[in-house]
Design a protein around this motif. Structure first.
Motif, PDB file in Angstrom:
ATOM      1  N   GLY A  95      67.216  30.456  51.231  1.00  0.00           N
ATOM      2  CA  GLY A  95      66.644  31.849  51.695  1.00  0.00           C
ATOM      3  C   GLY A  95      67.129  32.630  53.123  1.00  0.00           C
ATOM      4  N   VAL A  96      68.906  32.697  52.852  1.00  0.00           N
ATOM      5  CA  VAL A  96      69.582  33.595  53.342  1.00  0.00           C
ATOM      6  C   VAL A  96      69.064  35.040  53.112  1.00  0.00           C
ATOM      7  CG1 VAL A  96      72.005  34.037  53.664  1.00  0.00           C
ATOM      8  CG2 VAL A  96      71.295  32.268  54.199  1.00  0.00           C
ATOM      9  N   ASP A  97      69.614  35.304  51.509  1.00  0.00           N
ATOM     10  CA  ASP A  97      69.392  36.280  50.695  1.00  0.00           C
ATOM     11  C   ASP A  97      67.796  37.136  51.632  1.00  0.00           C
ATOM     12  OD1 ASP A  97      71.845  36.079  49.105  1.00  0.00           O
ATOM     13  OD2 ASP A  97      70.807  35.110  47.893  1.00  0.00           O
ATOM     14  N   ILE A  98      66.779  35.989  51.107  1.00  0.00           N
ATOM     15  CA  ILE A  98      65.551  37.274  51.994  1.00  0.00           C
ATOM     16  C   ILE A  98      65.365  37.388  52.990  1.00  0.00           C
ATOM     17  CG2 ILE A  98      62.926  36.105  52.067  1.00  0.00           C
ATOM     18  CD1 ILE A  98      63.191  34.237  49.901  1.00  0.00           C
ATOM     19  N   LEU A 125      82.346  33.595  56.129  1.00  0.00           N
ATOM     20  CA  LEU A 125      81.852  34.753  55.565  1.00  0.00           C
ATOM     21  C   LEU A 125      82.118  35.240  54.391  1.00  0.00           C
ATOM     22  CD1 LEU A 125      82.103  36.934  58.360  1.00  0.00           C
ATOM     23  CD2 LEU A 125      79.443  35.906  57.065  1.00  0.00           C
ATOM     24  N   VAL A 126      84.030  34.801  54.039  1.00  0.00           N
ATOM     25  CA  VAL A 126      84.118  35.065  52.062  1.00  0.00           C
ATOM     26  C   VAL A 126      84.060  33.710  51.253  1.00  0.00           C
ATOM     27  CG1 VAL A 126      86.388  34.880  50.697  1.00  0.00           C
ATOM     28  CG2 VAL A 126      86.111  36.480  53.424  1.00  0.00           C
ATOM     29  N   ARG A 127      83.708  32.740  51.532  1.00  0.00           N
ATOM     30  CA  ARG A 127      83.567  31.761  51.129  1.00  0.00           C
ATOM     31  C   ARG A 127      81.701  31.397  51.333  1.00  0.00           C
ATOM     32  NH1 ARG A 127      87.698  27.259  53.626  1.00  0.00           N
ATOM     33  NH2 ARG A 127      89.494  27.816  52.739  1.00  0.00           N
ATOM     34  N   ALA A 128      81.311  32.022  51.980  1.00  0.00           N
ATOM     35  CA  ALA A 128      80.097  32.070  51.561  1.00  0.00           C
ATOM     36  C   ALA A 128      79.114  33.346  50.642  1.00  0.00           C
ATOM     37  CB  ALA A 128      78.949  31.881  53.054  1.00  0.00           C
ATOM     38  N   ASP A 129      79.759  34.091  49.900  1.00  0.00           N
ATOM     39  CA  ASP A 129      79.771  35.232  50.027  1.00  0.00           C
ATOM     40  C   ASP A 129      79.166  36.479  50.907  1.00  0.00           C
ATOM     41  OD1 ASP A 129      80.151  37.574  48.184  1.00  0.00           O
ATOM     42  OD2 ASP A 129      78.428  36.705  46.472  1.00  0.00           O
ATOM     43  N   LEU A 130      79.239  36.990  52.478  1.00  0.00           N
ATOM     44  CA  LEU A 130      79.049  37.146  53.016  1.00  0.00           C
ATOM     45  C   LEU A 130      79.894  38.434  53.723  1.00  0.00           C
ATOM     46  CD1 LEU A 130      76.607  34.217  55.002  1.00  0.00           C
ATOM     47  CD2 LEU A 130      75.505  36.393  53.048  1.00  0.00           C
ATOM     48  N   ARG A 131      80.986  38.117  53.246  1.00  0.00           N
ATOM     49  CA  ARG A 131      81.533  39.302  53.980  1.00  0.00           C
ATOM     50  C   ARG A 131      80.975  40.267  54.792  1.00  0.00           C
ATOM     51  NH1 ARG A 131      86.864  40.036  50.734  1.00  0.00           N
ATOM     52  NH2 ARG A 131      85.503  40.723  49.824  1.00  0.00           N
ATOM     53  N   ASP A 132      80.097  41.296  53.257  1.00  0.00           N
ATOM     54  CA  ASP A 132      79.842  42.470  53.492  1.00  0.00           C
ATOM     55  C   ASP A 132      78.689  42.961  53.599  1.00  0.00           C
ATOM     56  OD1 ASP A 132      82.087  43.878  52.547  1.00  0.00           O
ATOM     57  OD2 ASP A 132      81.861  43.564  50.718  1.00  0.00           O
ATOM     58  N   ALA A 133      77.807  41.229  54.236  1.00  0.00           N
ATOM     59  CA  ALA A 133      76.881  41.241  54.884  1.00  0.00           C
ATOM     60  C   ALA A 133      76.027  41.636  56.369  1.00  0.00           C
ATOM     61  CB  ALA A 133      76.142  39.845  54.553  1.00  0.00           C
ATOM     62  N   PHE A 134      76.767  41.601  56.641  1.00  0.00           N
ATOM     63  CA  PHE A 134      76.814  42.343  58.224  1.00  0.00           C
ATOM     64  C   PHE A 134      77.600  44.241  58.768  1.00  0.00           C
ATOM     65  CE2 PHE A 134      76.765  38.366  57.709  1.00  0.00           C
ATOM     66  CZ  PHE A 134      75.486  37.534  58.415  1.00  0.00           C
TER      67      PHE A 134
END
Length: 211
Positions: A95-98, A125-134
């Motif tokens: 549910g992270v993307d949602i 964040l890099v490994r979870a592909d969330l580096r640019d999410a915030f």
């Protein structure tokens, strides 16, 4: 309206060492640092006198634990040992993307994480592909205090261009993440809801194009 998220246990799962003291000891020995025989006790004992909720970076704690046993090691060596000891496999929680999409529809999105290990949040964040999410990232090691202290929430709100009273913080730990309520913000508890259902917990009208 800013929305922030906790990281570990909220957005990601990470396989941390089951025995951190032993794992750090192994990494110290690999760098030719003499580990005391009673290392488990030294590691578990506070050595720095700091106010409650102050974040002591783990390398500083490890260096102080070594000094308490008359072992001197270069700060850079200790830091590298600690970083290597906490190098987990990381995966996103369902549910992270949602949840992130729901948060973005309401305003800026931040991350507020308790973490005393250098580089761990950025690597996660890099490994979870969330580096640019915030739009902003605040860690306890960087701001000097751990949630539930007000400082992390206030710092994040400022970086998001908002007041802390407007902040909605999403997390899995009512004691730590729930500290946002002490600055007038709102806590969304993931033990009673899910990331996929976050939108229902946010105020209506987040898609207003005139906000």
């Amino acid at each position: 309206m800013p929305v922030s998220f906790d990281l570990f246990g909220t957005l990601v799962t990470a396989a941390m060492p089951s025995d951190p003291a032993a794992t750090v000891a192994d990494e110290l020995r690999a760098r030719d640092v003499a580990v005391p025989d009673d290392w488990a006790t030294a590691y578990a004992t506070p050595h720095l006198d700091v106010p409650r909720h102050t974040e002591v970076p783990l390398p500083a704690h490890v260096a102080a634990a070594l000094r308490s046993r008359d072992v001197d090691a270069p700060d850079g060596v200790v830091r590298r040992a600690v970083v290597a000891a906490f190098d987990p496999d990381v995966s996103r929680r369902p549910g992270v993307d949602i949840a992130l999409d729901a948060a973005r529809s309401h305003g800026p999105v931040g991350l507020c994480s308790n973490c005393s290990v250098p580089e761990l949040v950025s690597r996660t964040l890099v490994r979870a592909d969330l580096r640019d999410a915030f739009d902003a990232v605040v860690t306890s090691a960087a701001c000097g205090f751990r949630k539930p202290h007000p400082r992390p929430f206030e710092t994040l709100a400022t970086e998001l261009g908002s007041d802390a009273t407007e902040l909605i913080h999403v997390g899995d730990n009512a004691d730590a993440d729930g500290g946002v309520r002490d600055v007038g913000g709102r806590f969304v508890d993931l033990t009673t809801t899910s990331l996929a259902d976050l939108d229902a917990e946010l105020p209506a009208g987040g898609d207003d194009p005139c906000r």
